[in-house]
Design a protein around this motif. Structure first.
Motif, PDB file in Angstrom:
ATOM      1  N   ASN A   1       0.804  -1.215   0.010  1.00 41.55           N
ATOM      2  CA  ASN A   1      -0.158   0.068  -0.091  1.00 41.55           C
ATOM      3  C   ASN A   1       0.827   1.266  -0.027  1.00 41.55           C
ATOM      4  O   ASN A   1       0.495   2.084   0.814  1.00 41.55           O
ATOM      5  CB  ASN A   1      -0.923   0.085   1.360  1.00 41.55           C
ATOM      6  N   GLY A   2       2.034   1.185  -0.739  1.00 43.05           N
ATOM      7  CA  GLY A   2       2.795   2.226  -1.043  1.00 43.05           C
ATOM      8  C   GLY A   2       3.812   2.656   0.077  1.00 43.05           C
ATOM      9  O   GLY A   2       4.782   3.457   0.112  1.00 43.05           O
ATOM     10  N   ARG A   3       3.654   1.637   1.124  1.00 42.85           N
ATOM     11  CA  ARG A   3       5.036   1.640   2.293  1.00 42.85           C
ATOM     12  C   ARG A   3       5.858   0.658   1.886  1.00 42.85           C
ATOM     13  O   ARG A   3       5.828  -0.534   1.834  1.00 42.85           O
ATOM     14  CB  ARG A   3       4.194   1.724   3.697  1.00 42.85           C
ATOM     15  N   TYR A   4       7.273   1.264   1.929  1.00 41.15           N
ATOM     16  CA  TYR A   4       8.282   0.225   1.755  1.00 41.15           C
ATOM     17  C   TYR A   4       8.408  -0.617   2.979  1.00 41.15           C
ATOM     18  O   TYR A   4       8.454  -0.289   4.269  1.00 41.15           O
ATOM     19  CB  TYR A   4       9.591   1.389   1.699  1.00 41.15           C
ATOM     20  N   LYS A   5       8.750  -1.950   2.729  1.00 37.91           N
ATOM     21  CA  LYS A   5       8.917  -2.944   3.663  1.00 37.91           C
ATOM     22  C   LYS A   5      10.561  -3.182   3.662  1.00 37.91           C
ATOM     23  O   LYS A   5      11.008  -3.552   2.580  1.00 37.91           O
ATOM     24  CB  LYS A   5       7.977  -4.104   3.441  1.00 37.91           C
ATOM     25  N   SER A   6      11.141  -3.240   4.869  1.00 40.47           N
ATOM     26  CA  SER A   6      12.506  -3.431   4.743  1.00 40.47           C
ATOM     27  C   SER A   6      12.807  -4.836   4.849  1.00 40.47           C
ATOM     28  O   SER A   6      11.755  -5.863   5.043  1.00 40.47           O
ATOM     29  CB  SER A   6      13.055  -2.982   6.230  1.00 40.47           C
ATOM     30  N   ALA A   7      14.129  -5.328   4.572  1.00 38.52           N
ATOM     31  CA  ALA A   7      14.494  -6.860   4.599  1.00 38.52           C
ATOM     32  C   ALA A   7      14.167  -7.453   5.711  1.00 38.52           C
ATOM     33  O   ALA A   7      13.783  -8.644   5.853  1.00 38.52           O
ATOM     34  CB  ALA A   7      15.974  -7.007   4.143  1.00 38.52           C
ATOM     35  N   ASP A   8      14.152  -6.773   6.688  1.00 38.83           N
ATOM     36  CA  ASP A   8      13.936  -7.600   8.219  1.00 38.83           C
ATOM     37  C   ASP A   8      12.458  -7.828   8.381  1.00 38.83           C
ATOM     38  O   ASP A   8      12.065  -9.054   9.096  1.00 38.83           O
ATOM     39  CB  ASP A   8      14.211  -6.539   9.307  1.00 38.83           C
ATOM     40  N   ALA A   9      11.377  -7.294   7.418  1.00 35.85           N
ATOM     41  CA  ALA A   9       9.993  -7.564   7.486  1.00 35.85           C
ATOM     42  C   ALA A   9       9.566  -8.773   6.697  1.00 35.85           C
ATOM     43  O   ALA A   9       8.321  -8.990   6.519  1.00 35.85           O
ATOM     44  CB  ALA A   9       9.172  -6.220   7.607  1.00 35.85           C
ATOM     45  N   MET A  10      10.550  -9.232   5.925  1.00 36.99           N
ATOM     46  CA  MET A  10      10.181 -10.416   4.925  1.00 36.99           C
ATOM     47  C   MET A  10      11.197 -11.444   4.893  1.00 36.99           C
ATOM     48  O   MET A  10      12.252 -11.108   5.248  1.00 36.99           O
ATOM     49  CB  MET A  10       9.783  -9.573   3.630  1.00 36.99           C
ATOM     50  N   SER A  11      10.729 -12.470   4.605  1.00 28.81           N
ATOM     51  CA  SER A  11      11.592 -13.843   4.044  1.00 28.81           C
ATOM     52  C   SER A  11      11.478 -14.104   2.350  1.00 28.81           C
ATOM     53  O   SER A  11      10.260 -14.119   1.925  1.00 28.81           O
ATOM     54  CB  SER A  11      11.432 -14.712   4.960  1.00 28.81           C
ATOM     55  N   VAL A  12      12.372 -14.610   2.146  1.00 27.45           N
ATOM     56  CA  VAL A  12      12.442 -15.193   0.568  1.00 27.45           C
ATOM     57  C   VAL A  12      12.706 -16.626   0.572  1.00 27.45           C
ATOM     58  O   VAL A  12      13.949 -16.931   1.323  1.00 27.45           O
ATOM     59  CB  VAL A  12      13.072 -14.467  -0.295  1.00 27.45           C
ATOM     60  N   SER A  13      12.106 -17.848   0.276  1.00 28.69           N
ATOM     61  CA  SER A  13      12.388 -19.006  -0.001  1.00 28.69           C
ATOM     62  C   SER A  13      12.252 -19.572  -1.111  1.00 28.69           C
ATOM     63  O   SER A  13      11.344 -19.374  -1.936  1.00 28.69           O
ATOM     64  CB  SER A  13      11.824 -19.861   1.315  1.00 28.69           C
TER      65      SER A  13
END
Length: 149
Positions: A93-105
């Motif tokens: 919704n237009g707000r940047y999410k930092s790398a700490d707030a997500m995971s990639v697998s």
């Protein structure tokens, strides 16, 4: 008569010195511009070969559960990507999410994301309701995903 020859020789030597210094400056400048063009060419080539598609079903209830957005992104380009959160930009919704707030697998815990493979992105986001937009950016390639909570 000798004074004319001497003055011509002095002017000739001065013009040779000026020309030599100008050539030195231009050679250095042209070399720097050439290096910059080469580096930019590599970057543009990487951007062109990168293509992703979000393949999650926007109608699925599994997209948003327990304050976590889960989307599946397929590498449809020819570039092999790095499957790390710090290499992927995500906006909710237009707000940047930092790398700490997500995971990639990836399947099999691989770290390289080859063409045709699907990565699972899990993004922490609480309090969503209604229409939600998630934008994923990798190497300047952008994809938008919309769903309702």
């Amino acid at each position: 008569m000798a004074s004319v020859s001497v003055s011509h020789m002095i002017l000739f030597i001065a013009s040779i010195l000026v020309a030599a210094s100008v050539v030195g400056v231009f050679t250095d400048s042209i070399s720097q511009v050439s290096e910059a063009i080469d580096q930019r060419g590599v970057s543009v080539s990487e951007d062109i070969r990168t293509d992703i598609e979000i393949i999650s079903d926007s109608g699925s209830a599994a997209v948003y559960e327990d304050d976590t957005i889960t989307i599946h992104v397929k590498n449809t380009g020819s570039e092999t990507l790095t499957a790390r959160p710090d290499q992927i930009d995500v906006f909710v919704n237009g707000r940047y999410k930092s790398a700490d707030a997500m995971s990639v697998s990836l399947e099999g815990d691989a770290s390289t994301w080859r063409s045709g493979e699907v990565a699972k992105l899990e993004i922490e986001e609480s309090g969503l309701s209604g229409d939600t937009r998630v934008k994923v950016i990798i190497n300047q390639d952008e994809e938008m995903f919309r769903f309702n909570t």
